[in-house]
Design a protein around this motif. Structure first.
Motif, PDB file in Angstrom:
ATOM      1  N   ALA A 112       0.919  -1.112  -0.085  1.00 42.70           N
ATOM      2  CA  ALA A 112      -0.086   0.044   0.029  1.00 42.70           C
ATOM      3  C   ALA A 112       0.780   1.210   0.096  1.00 42.70           C
ATOM      4  O   ALA A 112       0.523   2.381  -0.588  1.00 42.70           O
ATOM      5  N   ILE A 113       2.045   1.139   0.584  1.00 38.31           N
ATOM      6  CA  ILE A 113       2.915   2.320   0.732  1.00 38.31           C
ATOM      7  C   ILE A 113       3.755   2.516  -0.811  1.00 38.31           C
ATOM      8  O   ILE A 113       3.826   3.668  -1.245  1.00 38.31           O
ATOM      9  N   ILE A 114       4.068   1.571  -1.346  1.00 42.73           N
ATOM     10  CA  ILE A 114       4.777   1.592  -2.484  1.00 42.73           C
ATOM     11  C   ILE A 114       3.730   1.916  -3.875  1.00 42.73           C
ATOM     12  O   ILE A 114       4.027   2.650  -4.668  1.00 42.73           O
ATOM     13  N   GLY A 115       2.492   1.145  -3.899  1.00 41.43           N
ATOM     14  CA  GLY A 115       1.691   1.147  -4.769  1.00 41.43           C
ATOM     15  C   GLY A 115       1.544   0.054  -5.946  1.00 41.43           C
ATOM     16  O   GLY A 115       1.027   0.269  -6.824  1.00 41.43           O
ATOM     17  N   ARG A 116       2.322  -1.013  -5.299  1.00 43.45           N
ATOM     18  CA  ARG A 116       2.591  -2.074  -6.494  1.00 43.45           C
ATOM     19  C   ARG A 116       2.670  -3.321  -5.417  1.00 43.45           C
ATOM     20  O   ARG A 116       3.287  -3.072  -4.488  1.00 43.45           O
ATOM     21  N   THR A 117       2.266  -4.460  -6.123  1.00 45.04           N
ATOM     22  CA  THR A 117       2.557  -5.718  -5.228  1.00 45.04           C
ATOM     23  C   THR A 117       4.090  -6.074  -5.324  1.00 45.04           C
ATOM     24  O   THR A 117       4.794  -5.628  -6.407  1.00 45.04           O
ATOM     25  N   LYS A 118       4.338  -6.709  -4.363  1.00 46.26           N
ATOM     26  CA  LYS A 118       5.730  -6.972  -4.039  1.00 46.26           C
ATOM     27  C   LYS A 118       6.429  -8.161  -4.971  1.00 46.26           C
ATOM     28  O   LYS A 118       7.575  -8.029  -5.451  1.00 46.26           O
ATOM     29  N   ILE A 119       5.519  -9.047  -5.250  1.00 42.98           N
ATOM     30  CA  ILE A 119       6.025 -10.316  -5.944  1.00 42.98           C
ATOM     31  C   ILE A 119       6.098  -9.962  -7.222  1.00 42.98           C
ATOM     32  O   ILE A 119       7.144 -10.227  -8.041  1.00 42.98           O
ATOM     33  N   ASP A 120       5.043  -9.828  -7.703  1.00 45.93           N
ATOM     34  CA  ASP A 120       4.627  -9.839  -9.285  1.00 45.93           C
ATOM     35  C   ASP A 120       4.769  -8.352  -9.889  1.00 45.93           C
ATOM     36  O   ASP A 120       4.430  -8.152 -11.102  1.00 45.93           O
ATOM     37  N   ASN A 121       4.828  -7.302  -8.967  1.00 44.87           N
ATOM     38  CA  ASN A 121       5.058  -5.854  -9.392  1.00 44.87           C
ATOM     39  C   ASN A 121       3.729  -5.562 -10.323  1.00 44.87           C
ATOM     40  O   ASN A 121       4.098  -4.784 -11.128  1.00 44.87           O
ATOM     41  N   ILE A 122       2.669  -5.941  -9.816  1.00 45.52           N
ATOM     42  CA  ILE A 122       1.225  -5.150 -10.360  1.00 45.52           C
ATOM     43  C   ILE A 122       0.858  -3.934  -9.636  1.00 45.52           C
ATOM     44  O   ILE A 122       0.957  -3.868  -8.610  1.00 45.52           O
ATOM     45  N   GLU A 123       0.704  -2.857 -10.405  1.00 46.69           N
ATOM     46  CA  GLU A 123       0.274  -1.580 -10.051  1.00 46.69           C
ATOM     47  C   GLU A 123      -1.036  -1.775  -9.317  1.00 46.69           C
ATOM     48  O   GLU A 123      -2.090  -2.646  -9.627  1.00 46.69           O
ATOM     49  N   ILE A 124      -1.076  -1.052  -8.158  1.00 41.78           N
ATOM     50  CA  ILE A 124      -2.229  -1.141  -7.265  1.00 41.78           C
ATOM     51  C   ILE A 124      -3.126   0.131  -7.737  1.00 41.78           C
ATOM     52  O   ILE A 124      -2.525   1.182  -7.395  1.00 41.78           O
ATOM     53  N   ASP A 125      -4.340   0.064  -7.836  1.00 41.95           N
ATOM     54  CA  ASP A 125      -5.305   1.121  -7.901  1.00 41.95           C
ATOM     55  C   ASP A 125      -5.630   1.591  -6.754  1.00 41.95           C
ATOM     56  O   ASP A 125      -6.592   1.000  -5.988  1.00 41.95           O
ATOM     57  N   ASP A 126      -5.123   2.949  -6.326  1.00 43.66           N
ATOM     58  CA  ASP A 126      -5.454   3.474  -5.055  1.00 43.66           C
ATOM     59  C   ASP A 126      -5.975   4.934  -5.128  1.00 43.66           C
ATOM     60  O   ASP A 126      -6.160   5.565  -4.279  1.00 43.66           O
ATOM     61  N   ASP A 127      -6.950   5.005  -6.184  1.00 49.12           N
ATOM     62  CA  ASP A 127      -7.461   6.170  -6.436  1.00 49.12           C
ATOM     63  C   ASP A 127      -8.574   6.467  -5.255  1.00 49.12           C
ATOM     64  O   ASP A 127      -8.750   7.692  -4.811  1.00 49.12           O
ATOM     65  N   ASP A 128      -9.170   5.201  -4.679  1.00 46.40           N
ATOM     66  CA  ASP A 128      -9.949   5.737  -3.695  1.00 46.40           C
ATOM     67  C   ASP A 128      -9.661   5.530  -2.194  1.00 46.40           C
ATOM     68  O   ASP A 128     -10.130   5.489  -1.183  1.00 46.40           O
ATOM     69  N   ALA A 129      -8.101   5.254  -2.279  1.00 42.84           N
ATOM     70  CA  ALA A 129      -7.668   4.919  -0.824  1.00 42.84           C
ATOM     71  C   ALA A 129      -7.497   6.152  -0.197  1.00 42.84           C
ATOM     72  O   ALA A 129      -7.419   7.408  -0.712  1.00 42.84           O
TER      73      ALA A 129
END
Length: 335
Positions: free
Chosen positions: A207-224
């Motif tokens: 959540a801090i970085i904005g990507r998953t750690k293992i597979d490097n997938i971008e996290i949608d945090d627009d509503d975070a």
């Protein structure tokens, strides 16, 4: 910028667009305040391409290169009236919790190669050539860590521009005609609190970085409720255009000294893009919601440079050498 306009960018815009290397040295020096020191430095800069060829010829597959960045104050000392439109000293940023400091630096040498020993040899000879004319204020040897990860365990540099987007993002265009092909460079040396990071659960790290750690997938945090590092580092102008920079960050460390870090180096067509990125990280968006990565990573340096295209670098050196030729050993101009 249209593709056609990039036909006018010098093909020798230093080596900014070179692929990410396996090893690098980030060398920052100040130039001592004597005419003799300036003369020595100008001579070294004049011979830099030859030194790259001399050392690089030992193993052409090692792809040795060296980018030179010039700081605002040293640019003035070179005696050239014209200056890149946005070039200025790094401005410290004071957030409510974290601060980005400004530190000294006249010249940056970003040395890259596929071999650590080639970087070492080039730096050794370069510093021998510069001698007592400079003072080393920062020296970091970086390495590529597994699949381009930082020491925090996340892939670094995923958002780098590629193809024709790379020069459009990293190299100055026709908006500053005399400096086409150059690049603004900002460097910061970050040290990580690895113990605190290791105690942070992986979902929170992501959540801090904005990507998953293992597979490097971008996290949608627009509503975070709090923006991630990835989102804070994404710069969009008033017209909705996203502006990228080129990162060539490198991990570095000395486990015996409990030193673990990331050397941030960003190349940008516009200095304001990196400045806005850092403002968002340290001040927060909204203000107060700063980049939580800063709770674990502390900057120890902050310097701005401009890496001119080779023709401009040659012009700067020649202008300084011409000026030095008119100055007597006592530092005065002969009558």
């Amino acid at each position: 910028m249209t593709e056609k306009s990039w036909d006018r960018v010098p093909i020798d815009a230093q080596s900014i667009d070179a692929p990410l290397s396996q090893a690098a040295v980030f060398l920052v020096v100040t130039v001592n305040n004597e005419q003799a020191a300036l003369a020595t430095v100008c001579s070294a800069l004049d011979g830099l391409d030859d030194l790259v060829k001399t050392v690089g010829f030992r193993d052409l597959s090692a792809k040795l290169s060296c980018i030179v960045g010039i700081g605002h104050d040293f640019w003035n000392r070179l005696g050239v009236d014209k200056r890149p439109q946005e070039l200025k000293p790094f401005a410290p940023i004071h957030g409510a919790v974290h601060t980005a400091p400004a530190t000294p630096g006249d010249l940056l040498f970003h040395i890259r190669s596929e071999r650590t020993d080639v970087c070492f040899e080039f730096e050794r000879i370069l510093l021998d050539t510069l001698g007592a004319s400079v003072t080393v204020v920062d020296e970091v040897s970086g390495f590529r860590y597994f699949d381009a990860r930082d020491l925090l365990g996340f892939v670094d540099g995923t958002a780098n521009p590629t193809g024709r987007d790379l020069p459009a993002s990293a190299l100055v265009g026709q908006e500053d005609e005399e400096f086409v092909g150059g690049s603004y460079v900002v460097v910061q040396k970050y040290l990580h609190n690895m113990s605190a990071w290791a105690q942070t659960p992986t979902p929170e790290q992501e959540a801090i970085i904005g990507r998953t750690k293992i597979d490097n997938i971008e996290i949608d945090d627009d509503d975070a409720p709090r923006k991630s590092h990835k989102s804070l580092a994404t710069i969009v102008d008033a017209d909705g255009n996203e502006h990228d920079i080129l990162r060539d960050n490198m991990p570095f460390g000395r486990p015996g000294q409990r030193e673990f870090g990331t050397y941030f180096i960003g190349y940008s067509r516009y200095l304001w893009v990196i400045e806005k990125m850092l403002q968002r990280m340290y001040i927060g968006d909204p203000p107060g919601a700063y980049d939580r990565l800063l709770d674990f990573s502390t900057p120890h340096t902050g310097i701005t440079f401009f890496a001119p295209a080779r023709p401009m670098l040659e012009e700067l050196v020649q202008a300084a050498q011409k000026q030095l030729a008119t100055v007597s050993p006592t530092g005065t101009t002969p009558r």
